[in-house]
Each structure stands twice: as structure tokens, then as C-alpha cells.
Design an enzyme around this catalytic site. Sequence first.
Site, PDB file in Angstrom:
ATOM      1  N   TYR A   1      71.339  29.114  64.716  1.00 54.96           N
ATOM      2  CA  TYR A   1      71.111  30.566  64.641  1.00 54.96           C
ATOM      3  C   TYR A   1      71.901  31.250  65.742  1.00 54.96           C
ATOM      4  O   TYR A   1      71.646  31.036  66.929  1.00 54.96           O
ATOM      5  CB  TYR A   1      69.607  30.822  64.800  1.00 54.96           C
ATOM      6  CG  TYR A   1      69.149  32.260  64.635  1.00 54.96           C
ATOM      7  CD1 TYR A   1      69.948  33.239  64.059  1.00 54.96           C
ATOM      8  CD2 TYR A   1      67.873  32.632  65.056  1.00 54.96           C
ATOM      9  CE1 TYR A   1      69.507  34.535  63.906  1.00 54.96           C
ATOM     10  CE2 TYR A   1      67.412  33.928  64.907  1.00 54.96           C
ATOM     11  CZ  TYR A   1      68.238  34.880  64.330  1.00 54.96           C
ATOM     12  OH  TYR A   1      67.782  36.163  64.183  1.00 54.96           O
TER      13      TYR A   1
ATOM     14  N   LYS B   1      73.156  30.500  60.623  1.00 52.27           N
ATOM     15  CA  LYS B   1      72.642  31.840  60.353  1.00 52.27           C
ATOM     16  C   LYS B   1      73.394  32.747  61.315  1.00 52.27           C
ATOM     17  O   LYS B   1      73.171  32.713  62.526  1.00 52.27           O
ATOM     18  CB  LYS B   1      71.132  31.932  60.594  1.00 52.27           C
ATOM     19  CG  LYS B   1      70.590  33.348  60.367  1.00 52.27           C
ATOM     20  CD  LYS B   1      69.120  33.486  60.701  1.00 52.27           C
ATOM     21  CE  LYS B   1      68.668  34.937  60.505  1.00 52.27           C
ATOM     22  NZ  LYS B   1      67.253  35.149  60.880  1.00 52.27           N
TER      23      LYS B   1
END
Length: 304
Positions: free
Chosen positions: A138, A166
Site C-alpha cells: 500500500y 494499492k
Amino acid sequence: MRTIQTIKQASLITAIKTPYTMAGDIDLQTYDALVEAQIAAGVDGIIVGGTTGEGQLMNWEEHLMLIAHSVNKFSDRLIIVGNTGSNNTREAIKATEYGFASGMDAALQINPYYGRTSIDGLKTHFQRVLDIGPAFIYNVPGRTGQDLTPDIIEPMAKHENFIGVKECGGNERIAHYEAQGIACWSGNDDEAHDSRHIYQSHGVISVTSNLIPGLFRRLMDKENKELNTQLQPLMQWLFCEPNPIAINTALIMTGAVNPVFRLPYVPLNSEQQATGMALINQLSEADIVGGKAQAIDETLLKLC
């Protein structure tokens, strides 16, 4: 556990909201209803205890319980991704081991925040957690204060347990990664449609899909510029304050969850609520989790 190739097929993953009882504890009955609404709308997976799910406000016992509960109830129908990242590598390792022991399909791992480390420290941190099992990385520099640039991600992508990123760094970066075969999911809801259909992302890990999962399913399945344009004001309203303040407010306004906030989060003010109410109520009630929105009754509101 699903294979990495199966996980990569997911185009819509919801960073699921964690609801609370009026006593301030995790409300599993309401949580299950929220997840069922996601399943009914065709969502592929959920992030459990992410930023939107307020993992940062849970103790590890709550956090790991919710991952295990999600696996037990929903793993036959959804990809279960547990947010087991931490700015403390030892904690991230321990939580990730427990998450995989509970049966989650993948972890969500973040770079150490606040107590930031060096580039070499980042690489070692991610190596340790990737060694445990499949993981999304992330990148959200607005929260961590440190951008995971391509010179960090690209070598990491060679790890056998690396699923993808992400990415909140924008669609140009997503296109750069995807051209190299590095899977990306947009972390920005307002960019997700174009990310998917123009910049070739694998999909989105979404906040907005908590509220309108079926409409977001449509955005991921087929290019729909008209719907994307229609939903832009709502998506932007959902980030008018730091996430998850607005999505919490919205789901209380639609009656999907109890009027409970864990501090330091508090509801949007009355003017912001009025703006959101107009945006939500212009949609078909069938598309909204909960139903039509109304202002929060302050006399019922609980801050824990």
C-alpha cells in the site's frame, strides 16, 4: 487460501467499514450485513481492518478477531485481505502470521509511518513480511509521509509473494507499473474508472463502494463515462475530511450502522451532512447501502 493469480483477477475490493455497537464494541451482526451487501453487489473481496475499517483504532485482539471472523463467515464467497501492516516490523510480522493462520488470502502491508525509516530499512521491512505470505503493498504517501517510488517497488515485485500495489500516486504511475506487468489497484476512488479503462489498472480498492457497491461494480466492469461523471461529486464529498470520517457519517445517515464514532473521528458538520444528503438522495435508493440519507440525530450520537 487462493492463489496469487486468482487474487489478481479481483477488480473491485472494498475497504470495508467496521461498525460499532452503542457500547463502542465491534458490531459483528451489522458487520455481517454490510459484507452481505457487498457480496450481493458483486464485489470481489474486502480489506479487513484497513484505514477505512479503522484498524488504527483497534487493539490487535479486535483486529485479528475481525480477520478470523471474516474468513470464517465469508471466505467461500470473497477474497479476504487482512490489513496486518504496521510501522513496527515485529508487530507486522506477528499480526501477519496470525492472519494467515486464520486463513486470510492475503495481507495488506504499508511502509512504516511516523517513525519513518531509510530506503534500506523499507526494503528489509517488506522482505520480512513478504516472506510470510501473499501481500498487497500500500503506497499512500499522504498518510505515511514517504512515497514508495518505482525504484523501491520494481525490485520488490520480483518476490514470489508480491501480489501488486494499492497505489495512491496517480494513474500515470499505475500505467508505468502495469506496462511492466506489475499489478496495480487504484487507491483513489475518483480516478479509479479511468485507471481501469484507460491506464489498465487491475481495479480499485475502494472506500466509496461501502456505500454504493453496485454502482462501483458497473464502473469497474465497463467503461461508463456518464456514470463516472455523475458520481464524481459524491466521491469527492467522501474525502472532504480525512477518510474514514465521511464514509462513517454517510453510513450513519443512511441507517446502515449505529450512530457511533471511535475518537478521534467525529461526524461531518451539519453543512457537510446536508451536502452529502443531497448527493446520496439523488441516487436510486436500491443502489445505496442502508437507504435514503437523513441528517444525524445528535441526541443519539455516541463518541467512544
